[in-house]
Design a protein around this motif. Structure first.
Motif, PDB file in Angstrom:
ATOM      1  N   ASN A 259      37.672 -21.888  77.779  1.00  8.76           N
ATOM      2  CA  ASN A 259      38.961 -22.527  78.039  1.00  8.76           C
ATOM      3  C   ASN A 259      38.909 -23.959  77.525  1.00  8.76           C
ATOM      4  O   ASN A 259      38.142 -24.779  78.026  1.00  8.76           O
ATOM      5  CB  ASN A 259      39.251 -22.492  79.544  1.00  8.76           C
ATOM      6  CG  ASN A 259      40.597 -23.073  79.908  1.00  8.76           C
ATOM      7  OD1 ASN A 259      40.890 -24.220  79.606  1.00  8.76           O
ATOM      8  ND2 ASN A 259      41.414 -22.293  80.596  1.00  8.76           N
ATOM      9  N   ARG A 262      39.488 -26.871  80.067  1.00  8.35           N
ATOM     10  CA  ARG A 262      38.337 -27.139  80.918  1.00  8.35           C
ATOM     11  C   ARG A 262      37.218 -27.823  80.142  1.00  8.35           C
ATOM     12  O   ARG A 262      36.499 -28.679  80.682  1.00  8.35           O
ATOM     13  CB  ARG A 262      37.845 -25.841  81.560  1.00  8.35           C
ATOM     14  CG  ARG A 262      38.856 -25.260  82.546  1.00  8.35           C
ATOM     15  CD  ARG A 262      38.308 -24.091  83.327  1.00  8.35           C
ATOM     16  NE  ARG A 262      39.234 -23.703  84.389  1.00  8.35           N
ATOM     17  CZ  ARG A 262      38.942 -22.877  85.383  1.00  8.35           C
ATOM     18  NH1 ARG A 262      37.725 -22.338  85.456  1.00  8.35           N
ATOM     19  NH2 ARG A 262      39.832 -22.583  86.311  1.00  8.35           N
ATOM     20  N   ASN A 276      33.129 -23.713  72.598  1.00  8.23           N
ATOM     21  CA  ASN A 276      34.069 -22.700  73.062  1.00  8.23           C
ATOM     22  C   ASN A 276      33.580 -21.348  72.573  1.00  8.23           C
ATOM     23  O   ASN A 276      33.605 -21.068  71.367  1.00  8.23           O
ATOM     24  CB  ASN A 276      35.468 -22.991  72.538  1.00  8.23           C
ATOM     25  CG  ASN A 276      36.527 -22.106  73.175  1.00  8.23           C
ATOM     26  OD1 ASN A 276      36.265 -20.955  73.523  1.00  8.23           O
ATOM     27  ND2 ASN A 276      37.732 -22.634  73.335  1.00  8.23           N
TER      28      ASN A 276
END
Length: 415
Positions: A259, A262, A276
């Motif tokens: 995400n 985040r 990621n």
């Protein structure tokens, strides 16, 4: 001239009536700072409301009489409580078979009444009516456990308020407007945290989880100031993990998550770089991406902060030979993970430690962590992104399950 008490009362009533134009005077509100012998602050209602979980995915507001406060008991008016992933698991599946139950174990509030025997908290700090407290563990089977006995017992050997089966007290969880802290043989532990603000107090319990995990990691003698550290999973637990590492001086931290929002918050918490996993297909590509962020080296140490068995299987590929791993993501049974003992553990001589919740001593350490995190400017309190009232807890838990925002909290709007 001698005037008895009845005459004085009549005279005062007459004066008050004249001052109010003949209207009856209002009954004065009883106030007490807790310094007198009554051990009470302000007016206390006869009943309290709780959000009782009566079925899967269903809270309903119920009202119960507030019990008499015994000599060792404490009555607390709830200010707020975080919504934990454990609450979400209970809300969705009732894995602990607790229904009906008042959940909420990340709570805090103000002492409004306490028994005459209550003088200090579990760390020996004086307490009085009006102080702000948090609860920790309940050692019903071993009430002699103290802050300083060096035992290794964590929550696995105890209970906590918010995960207690319903009984004739009912006020057993922080999803309520009052909670009844039982003393004596019940073995409750609690701490005076009046020097912390509400948001910090709500975050104490999850932060203690990470203080404990980092203390477990330090036992490997691998985690140091200059260690290259991977934190996998950037929910509240992973983000707090990064914050704890930063307050200890660890700077070379890489966060792994799928995400992007985040991951951006992970940088604000102190991560030097992020990966990621959605952008890298296959474990080899993902491991190389982590390696690249460390300038071509694998991590010295890793923290696995998700409840995903796949994530656990993957994390060994991020760690160098002779490195270390702390697994703390599985607070409940999340299923089996597949690893190759030869390649993942033996040939790399990885030192693995497990971490589950915290000990009593970790709680006290957490208070200093929060003060330090705030002092160096980490946005720890910004973890709380959503706030709900007591009658909105169904929505609060659904928000948690949908992974909207970061930390969800119940706030007593009547405080």
């Amino acid at each position: 001239m001698t005037i008895n008490e009845n005459e004085v009362a009549k005279l005062v009533a007459q004066v008050l009536q004249e001052m109010t134009g003949g209207a009856p005077a209002a009954t004065p509100r009883k106030q007490c700072s807790g310094g007198c012998s009554c051990g009470t602050k302000g007016d206390i209602p006869k009943t309290a409301k709780v959000a009782m979980m009566t079925d899967l995915k269903h809270f309903e507001i119920q009202e119960y009489p507030i019990p008499e406060v015994g000599d060792d008991d404490i009555l607390v008016k709830v200010e707020g409580c975080g919504v934990c992933g454990t609450d979400a698991h209970e809300y969705k599946n009732d894995p602990f078979s607790l229904i009906p139950v008042v959940l909420g174990h990340e709570g805090t509030g103000e002492i409004v009444k306490m028994g005459k025997n209550v003088k200090v908290d579990s760390a020996g700090k004086p307490v009085k009516v009006g102080d702000k407290i948090v609860t920790c563990m309940i050692f019903k089977d071993d009430p002699d456990i103290t802050m300083y006995d060096l035992n290794k017992q964590n929550v696995g050997g105890a209970d906590v308020y918010g995960l207690l089966p319903d009984d004739d007290v009912h006020l057993n969880g922080w999803y309520s407007d009052y909670i009844f802290i039982r003393g004596g043989k019940f073995g409750s532990t609690f701490f005076n945290v009046s020097d912390l603000d509400l948001d910090s107090r709500i975050l104490i319990e999850p932060c203690a989880v990470l203080v404990h995990a980092v203390e477990r990691a330090k036992t490997t003698d691998i985690l140091r100031f200059n260690s290259k550290v991977v934190v996998q999973g950037c929910g509240p637990i992973g983000l707090i993990c990064i914050a704890v590492l930063r307050t200890m001086g660890v700077e070379n931290i890489v966060a792994v998550d799928g995400n992007e929002q985040r991951l951006e918050f992970a940088k604000r918490m102190g991560a030097k770089a992020t990966v990621n996993f959605m952008n890298h297909k296959g474990i080899d590509n993902l491991a190389n991406a982590v390696k690249d962020t460390f300038g071509g080296y694998l991590a010295d140490f890793a923290f696995q902060c998700t409840g995903s068995p796949v994530a656990h299987s993957n994390i060994y590929h991020f760690i160098r030979n002779g490195g270390g791993l702390c697994e703390l993501g599985f607070f409940i049974n999340g299923g089996d993970a597949t690893i190759n003992p030869h390649f993942d553990l033996c040939s790399k001589e990885i030192t693995l430690v497990g971490s589950w919740v915290y000990t009593l001593r970790d709680y006290a350490t957490t208070f200093d962590f929060l003060k330090r995190a705030n002092a160096i400017g980490l946005p720890i309190k910004e973890l709380i992104t959503h706030r709900f009232g007591l009658n909105e807890l169904n929505e609060a838990l659904e928000t948690n399950l949908a992974q909207k925002g970061l930390k969800i909290a119940y706030i007593n709007k009547d405080f």
